[in-house]
Design a protein around this motif. Structure first.
Motif, mmCIF file in Angstrom:
data_model
loop_
_atom_site.group_PDB
_atom_site.id
_atom_site.type_symbol
_atom_site.label_atom_id
_atom_site.label_comp_id
_atom_site.label_asym_id
_atom_site.label_seq_id
_atom_site.Cartn_x
_atom_site.Cartn_y
_atom_site.Cartn_z
ATOM 1 N N ARG A 71 -37.721 12.414 -3.642
ATOM 2 C CA ARG A 71 -37.382 13.672 -4.044
ATOM 3 C C ARG A 71 -37.869 14.011 -2.900
ATOM 4 N NH1 ARG A 71 -40.930 18.555 -3.433
ATOM 5 N NH2 ARG A 71 -39.377 20.141 -4.134
ATOM 6 N N ALA A 72 -36.319 14.644 -1.874
ATOM 7 C CA ALA A 72 -36.980 14.540 -0.989
ATOM 8 C C ALA A 72 -36.172 16.016 0.298
ATOM 9 C CB ALA A 72 -35.758 12.700 0.177
ATOM 10 N N HIS A 73 -36.455 16.441 0.719
ATOM 11 C CA HIS A 73 -35.942 17.517 1.080
ATOM 12 C C HIS A 73 -34.775 17.032 2.477
ATOM 13 C CE1 HIS A 73 -38.552 20.494 -0.286
ATOM 14 N NE2 HIS A 73 -39.969 19.758 -0.102
ATOM 15 N N PRO A 74 -34.113 17.810 2.841
ATOM 16 C CA PRO A 74 -33.068 18.016 4.418
ATOM 17 C C PRO A 74 -33.931 18.565 5.235
ATOM 18 C CG PRO A 74 -31.701 18.500 1.539
ATOM 19 C CD PRO A 74 -33.165 18.330 1.567
ATOM 20 N N VAL A 75 -33.591 18.258 6.547
ATOM 21 C CA VAL A 75 -34.953 18.476 7.432
ATOM 22 C C VAL A 75 -34.300 19.338 8.762
ATOM 23 C CG1 VAL A 75 -35.804 16.377 7.737
ATOM 24 C CG2 VAL A 75 -36.638 18.494 8.247
ATOM 25 N N SER A 76 -34.448 19.636 9.799
ATOM 26 C CA SER A 76 -33.728 19.889 11.078
ATOM 27 C C SER A 76 -35.090 20.119 11.085
ATOM 28 C CB SER A 76 -33.011 21.105 11.211
ATOM 29 O OG SER A 76 -33.585 22.449 10.510
ATOM 30 N N VAL A 77 -35.457 19.679 13.062
ATOM 31 C CA VAL A 77 -36.698 20.063 13.445
ATOM 32 C C VAL A 77 -36.462 20.192 15.380
ATOM 33 C CG1 VAL A 77 -38.038 17.715 12.385
ATOM 34 C CG2 VAL A 77 -36.228 16.914 14.237
ATOM 35 N N GLN A 78 -37.457 20.773 16.008
ATOM 36 C CA GLN A 78 -37.018 21.313 16.925
ATOM 37 C C GLN A 78 -38.405 21.100 17.761
ATOM 38 O OE1 GLN A 78 -35.539 25.774 16.763
ATOM 39 N NE2 GLN A 78 -37.659 26.192 15.422
ATOM 40 N N ARG A 79 -38.569 21.173 19.122
ATOM 41 C CA ARG A 79 -40.074 21.644 19.766
ATOM 42 C C ARG A 79 -40.029 22.398 19.932
ATOM 43 N NH1 ARG A 79 -42.490 17.261 21.508
ATOM 44 N NH2 ARG A 79 -41.040 15.645 21.158
ATOM 45 N N VAL A 80 -40.580 23.085 19.307
ATOM 46 C CA VAL A 80 -40.870 24.378 18.408
ATOM 47 C C VAL A 80 -42.702 25.159 17.938
ATOM 48 C CG1 VAL A 80 -40.628 27.271 17.776
ATOM 49 C CG2 VAL A 80 -38.958 25.872 18.622
ATOM 50 N N GLU A 81 -43.729 24.936 18.773
ATOM 51 C CA GLU A 81 -44.630 24.801 17.879
ATOM 52 C C GLU A 81 -45.309 25.965 17.121
ATOM 53 O OE1 GLU A 81 -48.222 23.029 16.579
ATOM 54 O OE2 GLU A 81 -47.317 22.188 18.814
ATOM 55 N N ASN A 91 -43.231 26.212 14.958
ATOM 56 C CA ASN A 91 -41.957 26.369 13.941
ATOM 57 C C ASN A 91 -40.949 24.654 14.322
ATOM 58 O OD1 ASN A 91 -40.033 27.977 12.413
ATOM 59 N ND2 ASN A 91 -38.882 28.927 14.047
ATOM 60 N N HIS A 92 -41.809 23.857 13.797
ATOM 61 C CA HIS A 92 -40.826 22.569 13.947
ATOM 62 C C HIS A 92 -40.157 22.080 13.342
ATOM 63 C CE1 HIS A 92 -45.347 21.947 12.857
ATOM 64 N NE2 HIS A 92 -44.224 20.274 12.800
ATOM 65 N N PHE A 93 -39.931 22.629 11.903
ATOM 66 C CA PHE A 93 -38.931 22.122 11.182
ATOM 67 C C PHE A 93 -38.531 23.406 10.463
ATOM 68 C CE2 PHE A 93 -43.120 21.938 8.804
ATOM 69 C CZ PHE A 93 -42.799 22.127 7.745
ATOM 70 N N ARG A 94 -37.510 22.772 9.459
ATOM 71 C CA ARG A 94 -37.208 23.351 8.528
ATOM 72 C C ARG A 94 -36.765 23.008 7.263
ATOM 73 N NH1 ARG A 94 -32.034 25.994 7.057
ATOM 74 N NH2 ARG A 94 -30.849 25.181 9.434
ATOM 75 N N PHE A 95 -36.996 23.311 6.299
ATOM 76 C CA PHE A 95 -36.889 22.154 4.919
ATOM 77 C C PHE A 95 -35.373 23.157 4.607
ATOM 78 C CE2 PHE A 95 -41.196 20.515 3.941
ATOM 79 C CZ PHE A 95 -40.715 18.652 4.631
ATOM 80 N N GLU A 96 -34.351 22.116 3.558
ATOM 81 C CA GLU A 96 -33.718 22.519 2.603
ATOM 82 C C GLU A 96 -33.866 22.727 1.164
ATOM 83 O OE1 GLU A 96 -29.182 21.522 3.921
ATOM 84 O OE2 GLU A 96 -29.571 21.703 5.907
ATOM 85 N N ASP A 97 -33.539 22.440 0.158
ATOM 86 C CA ASP A 97 -33.557 22.362 -1.231
ATOM 87 C C ASP A 97 -33.819 20.990 -1.135
ATOM 88 O OD1 ASP A 97 -33.998 25.722 -1.589
ATOM 89 O OD2 ASP A 97 -31.651 25.464 -2.116
ATOM 90 N N PRO A 98 -34.457 20.094 -2.001
ATOM 91 C CA PRO A 98 -35.109 18.946 -2.263
ATOM 92 C C PRO A 98 -33.762 18.651 -2.878
ATOM 93 C CG PRO A 98 -36.459 20.244 -3.026
ATOM 94 C CD PRO A 98 -36.341 21.607 -2.554
ATOM 95 N N VAL A 99 -33.484 17.121 -3.023
ATOM 96 C CA VAL A 99 -32.825 16.750 -3.643
ATOM 97 C C VAL A 99 -33.402 15.328 -4.024
ATOM 98 C CG1 VAL A 99 -30.612 17.739 -2.366
ATOM 99 C CG2 VAL A 99 -32.031 15.580 -0.922
#
Length: 319
Positions: free
Chosen positions: A54-64, A66-74
């Motif tokens: 079970r994994a989350h698509p994820v995007s990351v950014q260098r903002v303390e 607020n450094h990641f955002r998960f999409e719905d798990p697949v």
């Protein structure tokens, strides 16, 4: 080349993005157009030759904060739907860690696992290094108080540490008088079933414990980690400080001896520890760190070097 990359690691909300090597690798992968998924090792499943999670698509950014955002798990089939698995959870190197290597080994013929899971399992940091004893300080692996006493009598001052420890935890210096040696061995024997590592104390640790990163067997860079006041441990996680470093001829010799074997074993991202410019103490293959500090001092991009090596390996496998 756009890759599907599954990152097996600890929770993203708990990392320090200012210095975390896995986060730097994720940022670099994203910048190169790769698609990232995050999962925890305990979420691995196996049935009928398939390994999935079970994994989350994820995007990351260098903002303390607020450094990641998960999409719905697949449900992600690691053998069929992923091009690369980054095995990046922190030790301890326990049965949970070992079991994850066994499961990932079953898809390693189809999906590139970094580092190679079978060779991670077969190369614990303080055991693999014994293959290069000619570069090590005097070393004893034992549970025996009598053997530890004899080693102390021979070398004057010693250091005792867990054979499968990490991050500078539970490292003790024992002086020539042997005070507390019996108590330490008693505590270690109670806490751990495996033997312990005993080494001659190296006064040159005061000059630093160098972390050298090798990528696919080649030197990528180094930092010197200086112990804090009143400390013998130089790990950044326990208060050590980082400084710019150049390699000695002895360190280059060590890297030249290790490099071909690391490459052959599929140990693509490795961090070795060398004290005083000459004494090899560990070969870190489970979840090496240090690339952020190295790049900060040297103006390099070690994460990009690692991805270039990964992309090259994937292309070679597809050819």
């Amino acid at each position: 080349m756009s890759l599907v990359v599954a990152v097996q690691m600890d929770p993203l909300d708990a990392i320090n993005i200012a210095g975390d090597s896995t986060f730097a690798l994720m940022l670099s992968a994203q910048a190169r157009g790769h698609r990232l998924f995050h999962y925890a090792p305990e979420d691995l499943n196996y049935s009928d030759g398939r390994v999935w999670t079970r994994a989350h698509p994820v995007s990351v950014q260098r903002v303390e904060g607020n450094h990641f955002r998960f999409e719905d798990p697949v449900s992600l089939d690691l053998g069929e739907e992923a091009d690369v698995v980054l095995m990046r959870q922190d030790p301890p190197f326990d049965l949970g860690y070992i079991t994850a290597t066994h499961l990932l080994e079953r898809i390693a013929d189809r999906t590139l696992v970094v580092n190679d899971p079978a060779n991670v399992r077969n190369a614990p940091e303080k055991v693999f290094v014994l293959d290069y004893a000619e570069f090590m300080p005097p070393t004893l692996v034992t549970r025996s108080l009598d053997e530890a006493r004899a080693f102390l009598a021979k070398h004057g001052e010693i250091v005792i540490k867990p054979l499968h420890g990490n991050g500078g935890k539970a490292i003790f210096k024992v002086g020539s008088d042997g005070a507390n040696l019996s108590s330490l061995i008693e505590v270690f024997n109670t806490a751990w079933r495996e033997p312990h590592m005993v080494q001659a104390f190296l006064p040159s640790v005061a000059q630093g414990d160098k972390r050298i990163v090798l990528v696919d067997g080649e030197i990528a860079g180094a930092i010197n980690r200086i112990p804090g006041e009143g400390e013998i441990r130089s790990n950044l996680a326990v208060g050590g400080s980082a400084a710019k470093a150049e390699l000695t001829e002895r360190e280059k010799q060590i890297c030249a001896a290790l490099g071909p074997e690391l490459k052959k074993r599929g140990l693509l991202f490795v961090g070795i520890d060398v004290i005083g410019g000459e004494w090899l103490t560990e070969i870190n293959v489970t979840s090496p760190t240090g690339i952020v500090a190295i790049d900060r001092f040297n103006g390099t991009d070690t994460a990009a070097l690692i991805w270039q090596a990964i992309e090259r390996r994937v292309a070679e496998r597809a050819a």
